[in-house]
Enzyme design. Structure first.
Site, short mmCIF file in Angstrom:
data_model
loop_
_atom_site.label_atom_id
_atom_site.label_comp_id
_atom_site.label_asym_id
_atom_site.label_seq_id
_atom_site.Cartn_x
_atom_site.Cartn_y
_atom_site.Cartn_z
CE LYS A 184 79.56 35.49 13.17
NZ LYS A 184 81.02 35.26 13.22
CD GLU A 259 78.99 50.40 17.73
OE1 GLU A 259 79.28 51.10 16.73
OE2 GLU A 259 79.83 49.82 18.43
CB CYS A 293 83.12 51.37 16.33
SG CYS A 293 82.77 51.36 18.09
CD GLU A 394 84.54 51.93 10.66
OE1 GLU A 394 83.83 51.09 10.08
OE2 GLU A 394 84.44 52.19 11.86
P1 NDP Z 1 81.90 42.58 9.45
O1 NDP Z 1 80.86 43.62 9.57
O2 NDP Z 1 81.92 41.79 8.22
O3 NDP Z 1 81.83 41.56 10.68
C1 NDP Z 1 81.23 41.80 11.93
C2 NDP Z 1 80.56 40.52 12.42
O4 NDP Z 1 79.50 40.14 11.53
C3 NDP Z 1 81.49 39.32 12.45
O5 NDP Z 1 81.16 38.47 13.53
C4 NDP Z 1 81.19 38.66 11.12
O6 NDP Z 1 81.55 37.32 11.07
C5 NDP Z 1 79.69 38.83 11.05
N1 NDP Z 1 79.13 38.70 9.71
C6 NDP Z 1 79.74 38.83 8.51
N2 NDP Z 1 78.87 38.64 7.50
C7 NDP Z 1 77.67 38.38 8.07
C8 NDP Z 1 76.36 38.10 7.56
N3 NDP Z 1 76.11 38.07 6.26
N4 NDP Z 1 75.35 37.89 8.43
C9 NDP Z 1 75.57 37.95 9.76
N5 NDP Z 1 76.79 38.18 10.30
C10 NDP Z 1 77.83 38.41 9.47
O7 NDP Z 1 83.29 43.25 9.68
P2 NDP Z 1 84.71 42.71 9.25
O8 NDP Z 1 85.21 41.88 10.33
O9 NDP Z 1 84.73 42.11 7.90
O10 NDP Z 1 85.50 44.08 9.14
C11 NDP Z 1 85.34 44.91 8.01
C12 NDP Z 1 85.21 46.33 8.39
O11 NDP Z 1 84.09 46.54 9.23
C13 NDP Z 1 86.35 46.89 9.21
O12 NDP Z 1 87.46 47.23 8.48
C14 NDP Z 1 85.69 48.06 9.86
O13 NDP Z 1 85.66 49.14 8.99
C15 NDP Z 1 84.31 47.59 10.12
N6 NDP Z 1 84.13 47.10 11.50
C16 NDP Z 1 83.53 47.91 12.39
C17 NDP Z 1 83.41 47.51 13.68
C18 NDP Z 1 82.77 48.35 14.70
O14 NDP Z 1 83.06 48.22 15.88
N7 NDP Z 1 81.86 49.19 14.34
C19 NDP Z 1 83.93 46.24 14.17
C20 NDP Z 1 84.51 45.43 13.12
C21 NDP Z 1 84.60 45.87 11.85
P3 NDP Z 1 83.03 36.88 10.63
O15 NDP Z 1 83.95 38.02 10.81
O16 NDP Z 1 83.31 35.78 11.53
O17 NDP Z 1 82.91 36.49 9.20
#
Ligand code: NDP
Length: 499
Positions: A184, A259, A293, A394
């Site tokens: 996904k 991660e 990240c 973060e």
């Molecule tokens: P999320 O953790 O919400 O999203 C990461 C992935 O998880 C996306 O594909 C998202 O889907 C999916 N997801 C969201 N909710 C669920 C759930 N309940 N069950 C399973 N999968 C889910 O990150 P965000 O995109 O909202 O970003 C928010 C913050 O997260 C950022 O500002 C940053 O701080 C952090 N982040 C960290 C990352 C890293 O590399 N460690 C990468 C991205 C974000 P969808 O987005 O399609 O809703």
């Protein structure tokens, strides 16, 4: 500086569908994607219903339980993955353009990401054919071997900051080991994943081995984490969602790797050349506009060079050319979405309210080449305190905080003073001190006198709340296998334990 907007060759206005059981299909709904560089509509993509996600999981289950993929020899799977890597290289310019158009990052960064994605498939194709397992010298007449086997159906949930690369980090070891997958992508950046599906179809990957479901977290991600038909879930994203994924995975105690990002420190001692340290600092925080990240987002600088470091850091950051990713002059692109931009701007306000000194930036850039895009200029805070939210949380944007230390032990204390432990770096010309400090930093990915080099051969993952487990390297392959001991009795005789 003149602006040279490249005319992309790739067509964005096409059907972006789900890929389930080897077939493209429309989703139950449609989402409009917006260009991070202009804020204008980019294209529409299909999104899955929960039922379609279940269908994808069932397809992966069938492909694992009955299909040919897990039964192929390692060499046969490797052959497929090598072909896939070559195809990614062949399509690299289109994939890079798509990544830039969809996620906003400068084209030069996308080009690196696509090349790294191909190399990741190549690495695991090579690794899976190498000797593994153990032969164990147990008491006769037994002979014991230890083998690694695929886990089964792997759910893989990836974020928007490195769309294809994160997919590759998950798909490559999973497929090499003989698993089947439901991937996904983020709702914001699904385009390169669908493009990858087209490549997989062209290469005739057996049905159901990889399934790609588009949609938001609650609709498309959560059912994957919940499903009893899924044996492992691998997630990259925020701590909050990571915890929800781990909780959902408890139902059938599926294997979990997480991660989860960080607030990584870069410690600079006064014996190191300040200009070089500043050069690395820029790369640490402003690469991909800080949406990394492992970004170095806390600069912990020795008191005697603090003021010099801050003024040089500000002077260099001011010169960063912010602009659309397709502009050949651009060094830093927009943020991925309006939501992310607002989140970053909110953190900047929080920092100001907390009393930190805003040395540079802090605003959305609008008009001219920025249009209505999601641009935030490089932002630097000094005079911060360890308990401020901008130091602890973060931000995931181009926002740096510069902290001051006196002596090695204070540097280590500050470096470890957040709930995260993903990455960290130290800059010093004293090798003993470098080693002592890096050993004391609680983080999984560290650099001495460098930042951000990432090698597919080395494990990736964090201490503390930065996650569970490791991706990449041999550890990344281990995370997609179960370990089985096989005890062969070479002389089966009644043992007479019971009369
Ligand atoms: P999320 O953790 O919400 O999203 C990461 C992935 O998880 C996306 O594909 C998202 O889907 C999916 N997801 C969201 N909710 C669920 C759930 N309940 N069950 C399973 N999968 C889910 O990150 P965000 O995109 O909202 O970003 C928010 C913050 O997260 C950022 O500002 C940053 O701080 C952090 N982040 C960290 C990352 C890293 O590399 N460690 C990468 C991205 C974000 P969808 O987005 O399609 O809703």
């Amino acid at each position: 500086m003149s602006q040279t907007l490249l005319a992309p060759k790739v067509k964005v206005n096409q059907k972006w569908q789900l890929w389930i059981n080897g077939k493209f299909e429309d989703g139950a709904s449609e989402r409009t994607l917006f260009s991070p560089a202009t804020g204008k509509e980019l294209c529409k993509v299909s999104e899955a219903s929960r039922e379609q996600v279940e269908k994808a999981i069932k397809a992966a289950r069938k492909a694992f339980d009955e299909g040919p993929w897990p039964k192929l020899t390692a060499a046969e799977r490797a052959q497929f993955l090598f072909k896939l890597a070559d195809k990614i290289d062949e399509k690299a310019s289109e994939l890079a353009e798509l990544e830039t158009i969809n996620g906003g990052k400068p084209l030069r960064e996308s080009q690196y990401d696509i090349a790294d994605s191909a190399n990741c498939f190549r690495y695991y194709a090579g690794l899976i054919t190498k000797p593994s397992g153990q032969a164990v010298n147990v008491p006769a007449p037994s002979f014991s071997t230890v083998v690694r086997e695929p886990i089964g159906v792997c759910g893989q949930i990836v974020p928007w900051n490195y769309p294809l690369l994160m997919a590759a980090w998950k798909l490559a070891p999973a497929l090499a080991a003989g698993n089947t997958c439901v991937l996904k992508p983020s709702e914001y950046t699904p385009l390169t994943a669908v493009y990858l599906a087209k490549i997989l179809e062209e290469l005739e990957l057996p049905q159901g081995v990889v399934n790609i479901v588009l949609g938001d977290g609650p609709t498309a991600g959560q059912p994957i984490a919940h499903s009893n038909l899924v044996d492992k879930v691998a997630f990259t994203g925020s701590v909050k969602t990571g915890k929800a994924v781990a909780q959902a995975a408890l139902g059938n105690l599926k294997k979990v790797t997480l991660e989860l990002g960080g607030k990584s420190p870069m410690v600079v001692f006064s014996d190191f050349d300040v200009d070089t340290a500043v050069d690395y600092a820029l790369f640490a925080i402003f690469c991909n506009a800080g949406q990394v990240c492992s970004a170095g987002s806390r600069f912990i600088v020795e008191e005697s060079i603090y003021d010099t470091f801050v003024s040089k850091f500000v002077a260099r950051a001011k010169k960063i050319r912010v602009g659309p990713g397709l502009d050949s002059e651009t060094e830093m692109g927009p943020l991925v979405s309006e939501t992310q931009m607002k989140r970053v701007l909110e953190y900047i306000q929080i920092g100001q309210k907390e009393g930190a000194k805003l040395e540079l930036g802090g605003e959305q850039l609008k008009g001219g080449k920025y249009g209505e895009g999601y641009f935030v200029n490089p932002t630097i805070f000094s005079n911060v305190k360890p308990n401020m939210r901008i130091v602890q949380e973060e931000i995931f944007g181009p926002v740096a905080v510069v902290q001051k230390f006196k002596g090695e032990s204070e540097a280590i204390k500050l470096a470890n003073d957040t709930p995260y432990g993903l990455a960290g770096a130290v800059f010093t010309s004293d090798v003993t001190r470098a080693y002592n400090v890096i050993k004391a930093i609680k983080a999984g990915i560290t650099w001495i006198n460098g930042y951000h080099n990432t090698y597919v051969e080395c494990p990736w993952g964090g201490y503390k709340q930065s996650g569970w487990g490791r991706e990449l390297g041999t550890f990344g392959l281990d995370a997609y296998t179960e370990i089985k001991q096989i005890n062969l009795n070479l002389d089966p005789q009644p043992i007479g334990w019971f009369e």
